[in-house]
Structures are given as structure tokens and as C-alpha cells.
Design a protein around this motif. Structure first.
Motif, PDB file in Angstrom:
ATOM      1  N   SER A   1      16.411   1.915 -40.049  1.00 50.22           N
ATOM      2  CA  SER A   1      16.106   0.581 -40.572  1.00 50.22           C
ATOM      3  C   SER A   1      15.235  -0.204 -39.601  1.00 50.22           C
ATOM      4  CB  SER A   1      17.408  -0.193 -40.805  1.00 50.22           C
ATOM      5  OG  SER A   1      17.092  -1.545 -41.036  1.00 50.22           O
TER       6      SER A   1
ATOM      7  N   ALA B   1      24.586  -1.554 -44.134  1.00 50.98           N
ATOM      8  CA  ALA B   1      23.683  -2.293 -45.034  1.00 50.98           C
ATOM      9  C   ALA B   1      24.011  -3.776 -45.046  1.00 50.98           C
ATOM     10  CB  ALA B   1      23.774  -1.719 -46.452  1.00 50.98           C
TER      11      ALA B   1
ATOM     12  N   TRP C   1      20.323   1.240 -52.369  1.00 49.88           N
ATOM     13  CA  TRP C   1      19.703   2.564 -52.292  1.00 49.88           C
ATOM     14  C   TRP C   1      18.236   2.464 -51.878  1.00 49.88           C
ATOM     15  CZ3 TRP C   1      22.732   6.170 -51.197  1.00 49.88           C
ATOM     16  CH2 TRP C   1      24.002   6.268 -51.763  1.00 49.88           C
TER      17      TRP C   1
ATOM     18  N   ALA D   1      25.519   6.777 -42.453  1.00 49.58           N
ATOM     19  CA  ALA D   1      25.411   5.389 -41.986  1.00 49.58           C
ATOM     20  C   ALA D   1      24.579   5.307 -40.705  1.00 49.58           C
ATOM     21  CB  ALA D   1      26.811   4.821 -41.745  1.00 49.58           C
TER      22      ALA D   1
ATOM     23  N   ALA E   1      14.940   3.790 -45.130  1.00 51.60           N
ATOM     24  CA  ALA E   1      15.372   4.120 -43.764  1.00 51.60           C
ATOM     25  C   ALA E   1      15.332   5.632 -43.533  1.00 51.60           C
ATOM     26  CB  ALA E   1      16.784   3.585 -43.524  1.00 51.60           C
ATOM     27  N   TYR E   2      15.789   6.398 -44.526  1.00 51.93           N
ATOM     28  CA  TYR E   2      15.797   7.853 -44.345  1.00 51.93           C
ATOM     29  C   TYR E   2      14.364   8.380 -44.230  1.00 51.93           C
ATOM     30  CZ  TYR E   2      20.803   7.973 -45.461  1.00 51.93           C
ATOM     31  OH  TYR E   2      22.166   7.810 -45.453  1.00 51.93           O
TER      32      TYR E   2
ATOM     33  N   LEU F   1      20.974   5.458 -41.591  1.00 51.94           N
ATOM     34  CA  LEU F   1      20.514   4.174 -42.124  1.00 51.94           C
ATOM     35  C   LEU F   1      20.243   3.192 -40.988  1.00 51.94           C
ATOM     36  CD1 LEU F   1      20.016   2.029 -44.310  1.00 51.94           C
ATOM     37  CD2 LEU F   1      22.514   1.701 -44.445  1.00 51.94           C
TER      38      LEU F   1
ATOM     39  N   ALA G   1      27.913   3.630 -44.961  1.00 51.73           N
ATOM     40  CA  ALA G   1      26.545   3.078 -44.993  1.00 51.73           C
ATOM     41  C   ALA G   1      26.551   1.652 -45.544  1.00 51.73           C
ATOM     42  CB  ALA G   1      25.636   3.976 -45.824  1.00 51.73           C
TER      43      ALA G   1
ATOM     44  N   LEU H   1      17.178   0.331 -49.608  1.00 58.16           N
ATOM     45  CA  LEU H   1      17.278   0.258 -48.132  1.00 58.16           C
ATOM     46  C   LEU H   1      17.486   1.637 -47.530  1.00 58.16           C
ATOM     47  CD1 LEU H   1      19.762  -2.558 -46.950  1.00 58.16           C
ATOM     48  CD2 LEU H   1      17.279  -2.524 -46.805  1.00 58.16           C
ATOM     49  N   VAL H   2      18.445   2.356 -48.137  1.00 60.37           N
ATOM     50  CA  VAL H   2      18.810   3.669 -47.601  1.00 60.37           C
ATOM     51  C   VAL H   2      17.615   4.620 -47.671  1.00 60.37           C
ATOM     52  CG1 VAL H   2      20.277   5.698 -48.003  1.00 60.37           C
ATOM     53  CG2 VAL H   2      21.270   3.391 -48.122  1.00 60.37           C
ATOM     54  N   THR H   3      16.959   4.655 -48.824  1.00 56.99           N
ATOM     55  CA  THR H   3      15.851   5.603 -48.992  1.00 56.99           C
ATOM     56  C   THR H   3      14.722   5.300 -48.006  1.00 56.99           C
ATOM     57  OG1 THR H   3      16.415   5.585 -51.334  1.00 56.99           O
ATOM     58  CG2 THR H   3      14.391   6.712 -50.733  1.00 56.99           C
TER      59      THR H   3
END
Ligand code: BDR
Ligand code: CA
Length: 307
Positions: A24, A241, A294, A17, A300-301, A20, A237, A296-298
């Protein structure tokens, strides 16, 4: 950019989290506070500071409460490993902890920017309860209060209760009874955010972030008996989000009360969707656009990996 203050107990999904939030482009992390929970406070704080440096963050990290308001500390080493990040040992941190206690940091930070900061709690709600007791006006100063915790159908630590609420039911009751609206991102929602094989393929190409942290953490976390079916749920996370894009979530207003007396049900978040509107104290998340999550997460990572 939306300002976010994260109270956490890293913890594998807490670590994911934080990545993320940091990665972001929508968020400006203004601080990280720690609480005892998944592992002892010493470890959650050490992990938070190491993660802060590893991700390239530059914000205060403040240590908070090591024990729940009333009960003995309950940990989840079986899910997160004895030091909180599975077997992962990140480099020694160069940054130093804030000299302020998390409770004072939360109060002072919210006071300095009324209406601007999303307060997101993804561990037991002890620091939040203490902050509410010390400075009740924080309810007026937050932009929104979002938690990962609770559920309206089932528990994970036992049939009735989710871990963060069960760990400090009295603290959670203080938080839910405060005169703000709690956005409850509970298990019903977070079980829709599974890091299954297809999701994990998306993390290929993230270099050391993937090989040193994400993959070993998910291997450990995903081996827990409760997750072997569809991959581990990346609970915490989801709360971050929500701040980035609430449009990915469906929520339903409700009255939520925390059971603190039950022999078998302490820590249960008793959720009444039929309660009259004037007693509603929560917006309860029910449905997640997991594809969008996912994405968003990808993204951000990728930003974190690129430094
Ligand atoms: C919650 O409990 C902890 O183990 C996780 O970090 C998450 O915050 C899930 O029940
Ligand atoms: Ca957590």
C-alpha cells in the motif's frame, strides 16, 4: 504515509494482510511482531521472516510470546495447515530476526514516535497484553489500536467465540480493558471480505506472487468447511485496510467485555451497543465497502508483484 506495526500469527490471511500493508502506498510498515496462534510460534515467526523477504520488505521482525497468558496454546492447523501457509513453502529467509523480544520492540517503537503509529494486532492478543503490563504508557503513544478479533453476533471456532480472542481470552481482556479505544474488526465485518471467484480473477496477472503464494494459499484456506459457500474471508487484511482507509468501514461505538469464565462462552466478546458513552471502550466495525476493499488489495498486490 501512515506508520503501522503489525502483530501477527501467519497464518494465511495474516500473510495476505502483510502483502496489503507492504504494497500500500499509504502505509509505512515499521515492524512485524509474531505470536503463537494459528500455528506454533516457531512457524509463525519463520513464516513472517520468509514472507518479509519474499515481499521485499526491510523492517525488523521480532519474535513474541509462544503461549497465551494463562491457557494452553490453541492452534488452527485445520484452517492454515500444519506450518501455517497451507502447503506453501517459501524460500529460506536471508534476513535475520530482530534480537529484541516482540514486547520490547512494540514498546520501544511506540515510545520513539508517540502519536504516529497504528498498532494492528491480527493474532491472539498475548504480546499486546504483555506490552501493556510492562509499559502502560503505550496507550498514550499509539495513534490507534486496531484488532482483527471478536464478533458481536457469532463465533467461528465455536458458536460463542472468534479464534483470536478464544486463543487468549485473558490477554484479550487486558487489551480491551486498557484505557485506549480498540477498533474491533470482528467476524461480522470480515465475513464481508470474501475471496470468491470474481475476486480471485482480479489476481490473475500477478505472476509468481499469484502462482506461488496467493492461489495455493487460497485453495487451501478456501477448502475449509466453513468457507465453501462464498469463498474464504480474508479477516486480517480488513484490519490493515482500516488503517489505510477507515472510510471503507462503518463503525459503531460500544462497550466490549471479554468473557473469561464461561464454560461454553469463554472468548466471547460481549458487545453492548446500548451502553452509555462514558463506558465505551471500542469502535466496532459493522459494514465494509467490499468493492473498495478489494480495489485496495488488488492495487497493493500489484505493487508487491512489481517489486
Ligand atoms: C482469525 O483467526 C485466525 O485463524 C486468522 O488468521 C484470523 O486472524 C480469524 O478468526
Ligand atoms: Ca491471524
Amino acid at each position: 504515509m501512515k506508520k503501522i506495526l503489525i502483530d501477527c500469527d501467519p497464518g494465511i490471511d495474516d500473510a495476505l494482510a502483510l502483502a496489503l500493508a507492504h504494497g500500500s502506498p499509504e502505509l509505512d510498515v515499521v515492524g512485524v511482531t509474531t505470536v503463537g496462534g494459528n500455528v506454533e510460534l516457531e512457524h509463525t515467526t519463520d513464516n513472517a521472516l520468509r514472507l518479509h523477504d519474499y515481499y521485499g520488505m526491510d523492517v525488523p521482525v521480532a519474535r513474541g510470546a509462544g503461549r497465551p497468558l494463562v491457557r494452553e496454546l490453541r492452534t488452527a492447523g485445520d484452517v492454515h495447515g500444519n506450518t501455517g501457509l497451507g502447503g506453501v513453502v517459501l524460500p529460506e529467509p536471508k534476513s535475520e530476526l530482530s534480537g529484541r523480544h516482540a514486547v520490547d520492540f512494540i514498546i520501544d517503537t511506540l515510545a520513539a514516535a508517540p502519536g504516529e503509529i497504528s498498532l494492528v494486532a491480527v493474532g491472539p492478543l498475548t504480546n499486546i497484553a504483555l506490552a501493556l503490563r510492562k509499559e502502560p504508557r503505550i496507550v498514550e503513544w499509539v495513534r490507534e489500536f486496531v484488532i482483527m478479533g471478536g464478533s458481536y453476533t457469532r463465533g467461528n471456532t465455536n458458536p460463542a467465540a472468534e479464534f483470536n480472542i478464544l486463543a487468549d481470552p485473558e490477554g484479550a481482556a487486558v487489551a480491551f480493558n486498557a484505557s485506549w479505544r480498540t477498533v474491533m474488526i470482528g467476524l461480522d465485518l470480515t465475513y464481508q471480505a470474501r475471496a470468491n471467484a470474481a475476486v480471485r480473477e482480479r489476481f490473475a496477472g500477478l505472476g509468481r506472487l499469484e502462482s506461488e503464494l496467493i492461489t495455493p494459499c487460497l485453495d487451501f484456506y478456501g477448502s475449509h468447511i466453513s468457507y465453501q459457500d462464498e469463498g474464504p474471508a480474508i479477516h486480517d487484511a480488513c484490519a490493515v485496510a482500516y488503517v489505510i482507509d477507515p472510510g471503507l468501514f462503518e463503525t459503531v461505538p460500544a462497550r466490549v467485555d471479554v468473557e473469561t469464565q464461561g464454560r461454553f462462552t469463554s472468548g466471547m466478546t460481549v458487545t453492548d451497543f446500548r451502553a452509555p458513552a462514558d463506558v465505551h471502550n471500542a469502535d466496532v466495525a459493522t459494514t465494509l465497502d467490499s468493492e473498495g476493499f478489494w480495489d485496495l488489495v488488488t492495487d497493493a498486490y500489484r505493487n508487491v508483484a512489481a517489486g
